[in-house]
Design an enzyme around this catalytic site. Sequence first.
Site, PDB file in Angstrom:
ATOM      1  N   LYS A   1       5.418   0.586  -6.528  1.00  0.00           N
ATOM      2  CA  LYS A   1       5.422   1.838  -7.295  1.00  0.00           C
ATOM      3  C   LYS A   1       6.670   1.862  -8.167  1.00  0.00           C
ATOM      4  O   LYS A   1       7.771   1.577  -7.686  1.00  0.00           O
ATOM      5  CB  LYS A   1       5.438   3.048  -6.345  1.00  0.00           C
TER       6      LYS A   1
ATOM      7  N   ARG B   1     -18.830 -14.367   2.415  1.00  0.00           N
ATOM      8  CA  ARG B   1     -19.991 -14.925   3.124  1.00  0.00           C
ATOM      9  C   ARG B   1     -21.299 -14.689   2.377  1.00  0.00           C
ATOM     10  O   ARG B   1     -22.212 -15.494   2.475  1.00  0.00           O
ATOM     11  CB  ARG B   1     -20.075 -14.306   4.519  1.00  0.00           C
TER      12      ARG B   1
ATOM     13  N   HIS C   1       5.541   1.126   4.986  1.00  0.00           N
ATOM     14  CA  HIS C   1       6.007   1.867   3.808  1.00  0.00           C
ATOM     15  C   HIS C   1       7.274   2.684   4.089  1.00  0.00           C
ATOM     16  O   HIS C   1       8.214   2.680   3.291  1.00  0.00           O
ATOM     17  CB  HIS C   1       4.925   2.835   3.320  1.00  0.00           C
TER      18      HIS C   1
ATOM     19  N   LYS D   1      -1.379  12.870   7.855  1.00  0.00           N
ATOM     20  CA  LYS D   1      -2.609  13.056   7.093  1.00  0.00           C
ATOM     21  C   LYS D   1      -3.078  14.502   7.217  1.00  0.00           C
ATOM     22  O   LYS D   1      -2.709  15.200   8.149  1.00  0.00           O
ATOM     23  CB  LYS D   1      -3.691  12.121   7.607  1.00  0.00           C
TER      24      LYS D   1
ATOM     25  N   ASP E   1       3.322  -4.804  -0.017  1.00  0.00           N
ATOM     26  CA  ASP E   1       3.509  -3.416   0.392  1.00  0.00           C
ATOM     27  C   ASP E   1       3.354  -2.610  -0.889  1.00  0.00           C
ATOM     28  O   ASP E   1       4.233  -2.658  -1.757  1.00  0.00           O
ATOM     29  CB  ASP E   1       4.898  -3.199   0.995  1.00  0.00           C
ATOM     30  N   HIS E   2       2.250  -1.893  -1.034  1.00  0.00           N
ATOM     31  CA  HIS E   2       2.001  -1.287  -2.347  1.00  0.00           C
ATOM     32  C   HIS E   2       3.040  -0.217  -2.686  1.00  0.00           C
ATOM     33  O   HIS E   2       3.223   0.129  -3.837  1.00  0.00           O
ATOM     34  CB  HIS E   2       0.564  -0.768  -2.473  1.00  0.00           C
TER      35      HIS E   2
ATOM     36  N   ASP F   1       0.277   2.630  10.594  1.00  0.00           N
ATOM     37  CA  ASP F   1      -0.294   2.711   9.242  1.00  0.00           C
ATOM     38  C   ASP F   1       0.779   2.987   8.188  1.00  0.00           C
ATOM     39  O   ASP F   1       0.740   2.417   7.097  1.00  0.00           O
ATOM     40  CB  ASP F   1      -1.355   3.830   9.212  1.00  0.00           C
TER      41      ASP F   1
ATOM     42  N   GLU G   1       0.205  13.458   3.221  1.00  0.00           N
ATOM     43  CA  GLU G   1      -1.058  13.274   2.494  1.00  0.00           C
ATOM     44  C   GLU G   1      -1.979  14.447   2.769  1.00  0.00           C
ATOM     45  O   GLU G   1      -1.974  14.994   3.869  1.00  0.00           O
ATOM     46  CB  GLU G   1      -1.754  12.006   2.981  1.00  0.00           C
TER      47      GLU G   1
ATOM     48  N   LYS H   1      -1.201  -5.654   4.387  1.00  0.00           N
ATOM     49  CA  LYS H   1      -0.984  -5.157   5.742  1.00  0.00           C
ATOM     50  C   LYS H   1      -2.332  -4.820   6.397  1.00  0.00           C
ATOM     51  O   LYS H   1      -3.276  -4.570   5.637  1.00  0.00           O
ATOM     52  CB  LYS H   1      -0.057  -3.950   5.712  1.00  0.00           C
TER      53      LYS H   1
HETATM   54  C1  BG6 Z   1      -1.950   2.961   2.938  1.00  0.00           C
HETATM   55  C2  BG6 Z   1      -2.393   3.574   4.234  1.00  0.00           C
HETATM   56  O1  BG6 Z   1      -1.172   1.824   3.176  1.00  0.00           O
HETATM   57  O2  BG6 Z   1      -1.172   3.915   2.224  1.00  0.00           O
HETATM   58  C3  BG6 Z   1      -3.211   4.813   3.972  1.00  0.00           C
HETATM   59  O3  BG6 Z   1      -3.185   2.622   4.936  1.00  0.00           O
HETATM   60  C4  BG6 Z   1      -2.433   5.778   3.126  1.00  0.00           C
HETATM   61  O4  BG6 Z   1      -3.592   5.440   5.179  1.00  0.00           O
HETATM   62  C5  BG6 Z   1      -1.890   5.086   1.882  1.00  0.00           C
HETATM   63  O5  BG6 Z   1      -3.310   6.815   2.751  1.00  0.00           O
HETATM   64  C6  BG6 Z   1      -0.953   6.001   1.134  1.00  0.00           C
HETATM   65  O6  BG6 Z   1      -0.625   5.412  -0.091  1.00  0.00           O
HETATM   66  P1  BG6 Z   1      -0.280   6.271  -1.371  1.00  0.00           P
HETATM   67  O7  BG6 Z   1       0.070   5.278  -2.411  1.00  0.00           O
HETATM   68  O8  BG6 Z   1      -1.513   7.079  -1.694  1.00  0.00           O
HETATM   69  O9  BG6 Z   1       0.861   7.173  -0.981  1.00  0.00           O
END
Ligand code: BG6
Length: 516
Positions: free
Chosen positions: A206, A65, A264, A364, A201-202, A259, A240, A172
């Site tokens: 990996k 925007r 994941h 977390k 999905d990151h 989340d 984490e 996501k």
């Molecule tokens: C994300 C979550 O998808 O993955 C985050 O939204 C999380 O809350 C993160 O911290 C963790 O990813 P990674 O690659 O650091 O384990």
Amino acid sequence: MNPPPEILPALDGLGCDWQRPASPCAIVIFGASGDLTGRKLLPALYDLFLNDGLPERFAVVGAARSALGDEAFRERARQGAREAGMDLGRWDDFAAGLFYQAVEYGEPASYAQLAGRLDRIDIERGLAPGCRLFNLAVPPVLYATVAQALGEAGLSRQNLAAGRWSRLVVEKPFGYDLDSARELGAVIAGSFDESQVFRIDHYMAKETVQNILVLRFANAIFEPLWNRNYIDYVRINASESLGVEHRAGYYEGAGVLRDMFQNHMMQLLALVAAEPPSRFTAERVRDKEAELFRCLRPFPAADLGEHLVLGQYAAGQAGGRKMAAYRAEPGVDPHSVIPTYAAMRLWVDNWRWQGVPFYLTSGKRLKRKVTRIDIQFKEVPHSLFRDSVGADLKANRLVIGIHPEEEIFIAFQAKQPGPRICLRTSGLHFNYSGPGDRPHLDAYAKSLADAMAGDQTLFWRQDGLELCWQFMQPVLAGCEVCADVPGQLHMYPAGSYGPDAALNMLPQGIWPEKPS
Ligand code: BG6
């Protein structure tokens, strides 16, 4: 000892460089002035550029925007790359392919203007006409609006025979629950065919996560043991040390279950537990994942507490530093009952896994960041050493480390050197990065490269997504009520291993240490 050369030939691993995407295309990023674009997407694209992972001719068109021009957009992108510590030596060549187009997301006229601009950029940059990757880096509430508008503007149309393709990349959360995931899926499907949709999905991008399938199916020694006859339990952990950071607005509506678990953790589970696909192709891999999700035993909603422990971090300490409670984080409701930790025991009802518990844990503000899968094997059926060692033998364990150690470790019993029969736990260790290996690909770079190449293997398919939501639905519904009941949401100090209640449910402590 070095392995003999006939076992580990010097040529192993060569020929594994980028395959440059064939068609010179335009990558359009909606939400171009946002945080995700600056911190992740643009540095990932520059990384691809530096490593020949972009087509020889390309354009990156930021759309948002704000009334920015091309130059201001390039300058912001440069700052992002500098902050990411990237080598700016070839920046100017990359930046020549960056453009900016202001859009109003709900405004059809904006998309007509965008379409015209893209056609002009195709000519200016010598791109293959009409090859476009649309990346949604906008807030999730806008996904449906943008996807629909792209369809209405004719921008989702493709003509594969003529080499014109259009793809949509989505991050996501894919919905908030089963109904909203279905609704979003239906809106997207109104404009884009499933084969055009890339749901990132990151975790799947990996390297070490992809290696799970290779470990299981490119070796003959694991798969015969990979079942209820030999495996006692499986643990998948993603803890984490970071807290909610600046994302309270999103996290207060998501919590750890939406989340981390719905996406994941489920993907990790699928890679560990799915049946072998006949080929490593997108549809076959995703068919097997969906089949696995179909086998998940419905969560016993009436008996939630037996199989699920939820927690939230209270104030605590780590490394001598005081850390605030979740409820005291900026933007968090001081009475919030959103879980920041969950431990879940689930079952897969099929021939292979009947009776084997899967423990999934994530949270977390825990002691340290560890992502790791433990496959715990059963004890030997009979210990002939019982008299000598005076105790049961320790069973074997296979550890797949994803973070920080990227490793595979197999623990086994060995004789301790000496005159008597004394046993000790020893192990074989494989570190994923060997000396001389190329650095790992950033997960976003990998996802974008795959999307440009049209390879959907590492992306969620709508059916798998809905099956996971279906599994999670009773858990979420139950938790939205139970988290409110005192005693159901277990507080744990920030910087700790998580709530004690989880320890009681897990097989043996939260952090079974790697045998030395
Ligand atoms: C994300 C979550 O998808 O993955 C985050 O939204 C999380 O809350 C993160 O911290 C963790 O990813 P990674 O690659 O650091 O384990």
